[in-house]
Design an enzyme around this catalytic site. Sequence first.
Site, PDB file in Angstrom:
ATOM      1  N   SER A 125      -1.559  23.998 -39.511  1.00 30.94           N
ATOM      2  CA  SER A 125      -1.594  22.754 -39.081  1.00 30.94           C
ATOM      3  C   SER A 125      -2.948  22.082 -38.436  1.00 30.94           C
ATOM      4  O   SER A 125      -3.683  23.372 -37.813  1.00 30.94           O
ATOM      5  CB  SER A 125      -0.568  22.185 -38.375  1.00 30.94           C
ATOM      6  OG  SER A 125      -0.633  21.116 -37.649  1.00 30.94           O
ATOM      7  N   TYR A 150       5.049  23.877 -30.263  1.00 32.57           N
ATOM      8  CA  TYR A 150       5.062  23.765 -31.750  1.00 32.57           C
ATOM      9  C   TYR A 150       3.817  23.972 -32.272  1.00 32.57           C
ATOM     10  O   TYR A 150       3.526  25.161 -32.960  1.00 32.57           O
ATOM     11  CB  TYR A 150       5.264  22.353 -32.281  1.00 32.57           C
ATOM     12  CG  TYR A 150       5.019  22.376 -33.836  1.00 32.57           C
ATOM     13  CD1 TYR A 150       5.832  22.985 -34.627  1.00 32.57           C
ATOM     14  CD2 TYR A 150       3.945  21.564 -34.082  1.00 32.57           C
ATOM     15  CE1 TYR A 150       5.407  22.643 -36.159  1.00 32.57           C
ATOM     16  CE2 TYR A 150       3.499  21.395 -35.299  1.00 32.57           C
ATOM     17  CZ  TYR A 150       4.205  21.798 -36.484  1.00 32.57           C
ATOM     18  OH  TYR A 150       3.803  21.770 -37.815  1.00 32.57           O
ATOM     19  N   LYS A 154       2.200  27.577 -34.597  1.00 29.79           N
ATOM     20  CA  LYS A 154       1.224  27.692 -35.643  1.00 29.79           C
ATOM     21  C   LYS A 154       0.028  28.483 -35.381  1.00 29.79           C
ATOM     22  O   LYS A 154      -0.375  29.350 -36.155  1.00 29.79           O
ATOM     23  CB  LYS A 154       0.920  26.318 -35.841  1.00 29.79           C
ATOM     24  CG  LYS A 154       1.798  25.468 -36.505  1.00 29.79           C
ATOM     25  CD  LYS A 154       2.413  26.057 -37.756  1.00 29.79           C
ATOM     26  CE  LYS A 154       3.601  25.075 -38.261  1.00 29.79           C
ATOM     27  NZ  LYS A 154       4.453  25.902 -39.312  1.00 29.79           N
TER      28      LYS A 154
HETATM   29  P1  NAD Z   1      10.812  20.109 -43.151  1.00 32.41           P
HETATM   30  O1  NAD Z   1      11.564  20.238 -41.699  1.00 32.41           O
HETATM   31  O2  NAD Z   1      11.128  18.924 -44.108  1.00 32.41           O
HETATM   32  O3  NAD Z   1      10.704  21.183 -44.021  1.00 32.41           O
HETATM   33  C1  NAD Z   1      11.166  22.506 -43.367  1.00 32.41           C
HETATM   34  C2  NAD Z   1      12.420  23.400 -43.899  1.00 32.41           C
HETATM   35  O4  NAD Z   1      12.422  24.577 -43.126  1.00 32.41           O
HETATM   36  C3  NAD Z   1      13.514  22.238 -43.744  1.00 32.41           C
HETATM   37  O5  NAD Z   1      14.072  22.369 -44.927  1.00 32.41           O
HETATM   38  C4  NAD Z   1      14.408  23.371 -42.673  1.00 32.41           C
HETATM   39  O6  NAD Z   1      15.567  23.170 -43.122  1.00 32.41           O
HETATM   40  C5  NAD Z   1      13.849  24.721 -42.911  1.00 32.41           C
HETATM   41  N1  NAD Z   1      14.112  25.652 -42.000  1.00 32.41           N
HETATM   42  C6  NAD Z   1      13.560  25.500 -40.592  1.00 32.41           C
HETATM   43  N2  NAD Z   1      13.767  26.852 -40.079  1.00 32.41           N
HETATM   44  C7  NAD Z   1      14.326  27.584 -41.019  1.00 32.41           C
HETATM   45  C8  NAD Z   1      14.797  28.980 -40.795  1.00 32.41           C
HETATM   46  N3  NAD Z   1      14.877  29.717 -39.614  1.00 32.41           N
HETATM   47  N4  NAD Z   1      15.345  29.521 -42.133  1.00 32.41           N
HETATM   48  C9  NAD Z   1      15.221  28.814 -43.234  1.00 32.41           C
HETATM   49  N5  NAD Z   1      14.888  27.709 -43.042  1.00 32.41           N
HETATM   50  C10 NAD Z   1      14.383  27.076 -42.172  1.00 32.41           C
HETATM   51  O7  NAD Z   1       9.092  19.993 -42.812  1.00 32.41           O
HETATM   52  P2  NAD Z   1       7.991  19.841 -43.517  1.00 32.41           P
HETATM   53  O8  NAD Z   1       7.250  18.480 -43.136  1.00 32.41           O
HETATM   54  O9  NAD Z   1       8.224  20.006 -45.078  1.00 32.41           O
HETATM   55  O10 NAD Z   1       7.046  20.773 -43.254  1.00 32.41           O
HETATM   56  C11 NAD Z   1       6.813  22.146 -43.677  1.00 32.41           C
HETATM   57  C12 NAD Z   1       6.093  23.146 -42.963  1.00 32.41           C
HETATM   58  O11 NAD Z   1       4.680  22.537 -42.783  1.00 32.41           O
HETATM   59  C13 NAD Z   1       6.812  23.463 -41.722  1.00 32.41           C
HETATM   60  O12 NAD Z   1       6.209  24.737 -41.275  1.00 32.41           O
HETATM   61  C14 NAD Z   1       5.802  22.558 -40.836  1.00 32.41           C
HETATM   62  O13 NAD Z   1       5.498  23.021 -39.530  1.00 32.41           O
HETATM   63  C15 NAD Z   1       4.368  22.342 -41.574  1.00 32.41           C
HETATM   64  N6  NAD Z   1       3.510  21.271 -41.355  1.00 32.41           N
HETATM   65  C16 NAD Z   1       4.018  20.127 -41.522  1.00 32.41           C
HETATM   66  C17 NAD Z   1       3.242  18.825 -41.008  1.00 32.41           C
HETATM   67  C18 NAD Z   1       3.899  17.635 -41.143  1.00 32.41           C
HETATM   68  O14 NAD Z   1       3.190  16.366 -40.648  1.00 32.41           O
HETATM   69  N7  NAD Z   1       4.927  17.382 -42.173  1.00 32.41           N
HETATM   70  C19 NAD Z   1       1.777  19.257 -40.480  1.00 32.41           C
HETATM   71  C20 NAD Z   1       1.291  20.468 -40.376  1.00 32.41           C
HETATM   72  C21 NAD Z   1       1.987  21.288 -40.876  1.00 32.41           C
HETATM   73  N1  UFG Z   2       1.624   6.720 -33.736  1.00 32.93           N
HETATM   74  C1  UFG Z   2       1.914   5.511 -33.413  1.00 32.93           C
HETATM   75  N2  UFG Z   2       3.194   5.163 -33.439  1.00 32.93           N
HETATM   76  C2  UFG Z   2       4.251   5.901 -33.727  1.00 32.93           C
HETATM   77  C3  UFG Z   2       4.051   7.108 -34.351  1.00 32.93           C
HETATM   78  C4  UFG Z   2       2.654   7.694 -34.233  1.00 32.93           C
HETATM   79  O1  UFG Z   2       1.008   4.628 -32.973  1.00 32.93           O
HETATM   80  O2  UFG Z   2       5.440   5.625 -33.655  1.00 32.93           O
HETATM   81  C5  UFG Z   2       0.197   7.130 -33.892  1.00 32.93           C
HETATM   82  C6  UFG Z   2       0.039   8.236 -32.998  1.00 32.93           C
HETATM   83  O3  UFG Z   2      -0.308   7.951 -31.742  1.00 32.93           O
HETATM   84  C7  UFG Z   2      -1.321   8.999 -33.630  1.00 32.93           C
HETATM   85  C8  UFG Z   2      -1.022   8.453 -35.129  1.00 32.93           C
HETATM   86  O4  UFG Z   2       0.115   7.475 -35.224  1.00 32.93           O
HETATM   87  O5  UFG Z   2      -2.440   8.238 -33.485  1.00 32.93           O
HETATM   88  C9  UFG Z   2      -0.478   9.736 -35.952  1.00 32.93           C
HETATM   89  O6  UFG Z   2       0.664  10.041 -35.238  1.00 32.93           O
HETATM   90  P1  UFG Z   2       1.722  11.028 -36.016  1.00 32.93           P
HETATM   91  O7  UFG Z   2       2.916  11.521 -34.928  1.00 32.93           O
HETATM   92  O8  UFG Z   2       2.040  10.342 -37.241  1.00 32.93           O
HETATM   93  O9  UFG Z   2       0.983  12.247 -36.434  1.00 32.93           O
HETATM   94  P2  UFG Z   2       0.119  13.453 -35.197  1.00 32.93           P
HETATM   95  O10 UFG Z   2      -1.325  13.396 -35.749  1.00 32.93           O
HETATM   96  O11 UFG Z   2       0.415  13.034 -33.864  1.00 32.93           O
HETATM   97  O12 UFG Z   2       0.592  14.791 -35.706  1.00 32.93           O
HETATM   98  C10 UFG Z   2       0.908  15.342 -36.956  1.00 32.93           C
HETATM   99  C11 UFG Z   2       2.128  16.322 -37.001  1.00 32.93           C
HETATM  100  C12 UFG Z   2       1.891  17.483 -36.370  1.00 32.93           C
HETATM  101  C13 UFG Z   2       0.654  17.992 -36.874  1.00 32.93           C
HETATM  102  C14 UFG Z   2      -0.572  17.239 -36.510  1.00 32.93           C
HETATM  103  C15 UFG Z   2      -1.776  17.944 -37.062  1.00 32.93           C
HETATM  104  O13 UFG Z   2       3.298  15.424 -36.614  1.00 32.93           O
HETATM  105  O14 UFG Z   2       3.064  18.617 -36.648  1.00 32.93           O
HETATM  106  O15 UFG Z   2      -0.264  16.156 -37.407  1.00 32.93           O
HETATM  107  O16 UFG Z   2      -1.442  18.188 -38.703  1.00 32.93           O
HETATM  108  F1  UFG Z   2       0.388  19.341 -35.960  1.00 32.93           F
END
Ligand code: NAD
Ligand code: UFG
Length: 337
Positions: A125, A150, A154
């Site tokens: 991330s 969290y 990562k």
């Molecule tokens: P998500 O929660 O939709 O998917 C993650 C999946 O992992 C879920 O289906 C959950 O049930 C499963 N899981 C969690 N713990 C587990 C375990 N111990 N064993 C087996 N399954 C397990 O999340 P996502 O948005 O699809 O994210 C996927 C990956 O990308 C995650 O590692 C997340 O941290 C990373 N990531 C997501 C974002 C974002 O904003 N969505 C940003 C950066 C990184």
């Molecule tokens: N925001 C609002 N209102 C809301 C939610 C978000 O104004 O209800 C704003 C936040 O302040 C930020 C922007 O929208 O300025 C994006 O916020 P998000 O929560 O959607 O995303 P972040 O950038 O805070 O974090 C996301 C993921 C993290 C990841 C990070 C970098 O949630 O898991 O991007 O990849 F680590």
Amino acid sequence: MNILVTGGAGYIGSHTLIELYKAGHTAVVVDNLSNSNPESLRRVAEIIGIPEIPFYKVDIRDREGLERIFAEHRFDACIHFAGLKAVGESVEKPWEYYENNIGGTLTLVDVMRRHGCKNIIFSSSATVYGDPVEIPITESCPKGQCTNPYGWTKSMLEQVLMDIQKADPEWNVVLLRYFNPVGAHPSGRIGENPNGIPNNLMPYITQVAVGKRKELGVFGNDYPTPDGTGVRDYIHVCDLAAAHVCALQAICRHCGIGIYNIGTGHGYSVLDMVKAFIRVNGVDVPYSIKPRRAGDIATCYCNPAKAKAELGWEAKYGIDDMVRDSWHWQSTNPEGY
Ligand code: NAD
Ligand code: UFG
């Protein structure tokens, strides 16, 4: 290639399955369904046009469960999405986050190597950069202080995987640093399905638009950005999914360690996203300005040139596609799966 997809029932995993099959690969999913619904996999199979996606409801911390899967299949690589991802929850439950994300990955990697599968693509991330020292962020930007457990999982797992690769060069480790994934498959059949009140901007916007929430709170309008609201690099989840298929090529080239920013390179503010959503979809999104959210930074967007040069990947979808597909999913599935 035959790919083990951990967390494949989740948001990014489900979209990646489609790109994998489109590119001629096959996949087996392991997911404990702690944050997902198996209906996503049924719909993925429907989109791909196959009877079902091979699926094991197994926790990646369950060594015996993983051993059974590896005894039944031979994998060329693992795309490792499984993990807990709620930033705020990780502050309240740090032990649970370290145990699930780090403990789970250590068990997974050990079972992989015991079965001779030493290729992994890891969901990292942009959060590992902390408050970045350069914008746009390149991969040579130093990692920073994470503001929550969290983020540390990562950052630490990146280090763990790199150390394992250094000690055993048979490993190929690709770290994909995602920026802000949004959007949904254009079919509207799969998308992001958050439990409870969404933490992230786009699902909050779509839930306000569909009438599930009264108004969006915009967290701060006094940042040093063009309109004062936070700027992020939003990336369509289908583009993000495609990056994983491109990353498999790096593994085939025996890259050793590969670290890539996966974003568009464009920064949009909160109000840019809200205005684009209203303009493209013709629905209202009431909002009001609220105080800054603790731990947020002003601006975060990347330079994605390395992924283009080395993986041949670049984002194809723009902001209009992102807001359109997010709304298509939410409006046709107001209660999620
Ligand atoms: P998500 O929660 O939709 O998917 C993650 C999946 O992992 C879920 O289906 C959950 O049930 C499963 N899981 C969690 N713990 C587990 C375990 N111990 N064993 C087996 N399954 C397990 O999340 P996502 O948005 O699809 O994210 C996927 C990956 O990308 C995650 O590692 C997340 O941290 C990373 N990531 C997501 C974002 C974002 O904003 N969505 C940003 C950066 C990184
Ligand atoms: N925001 C609002 N209102 C809301 C939610 C978000 O104004 O209800 C704003 C936040 O302040 C930020 C922007 O929208 O300025 C994006 O916020 P998000 O929560 O959607 O995303 P972040 O950038 O805070 O974090 C996301 C993921 C993290 C990841 C990070 C970098 O949630 O898991 O991007 O990849 F680590």
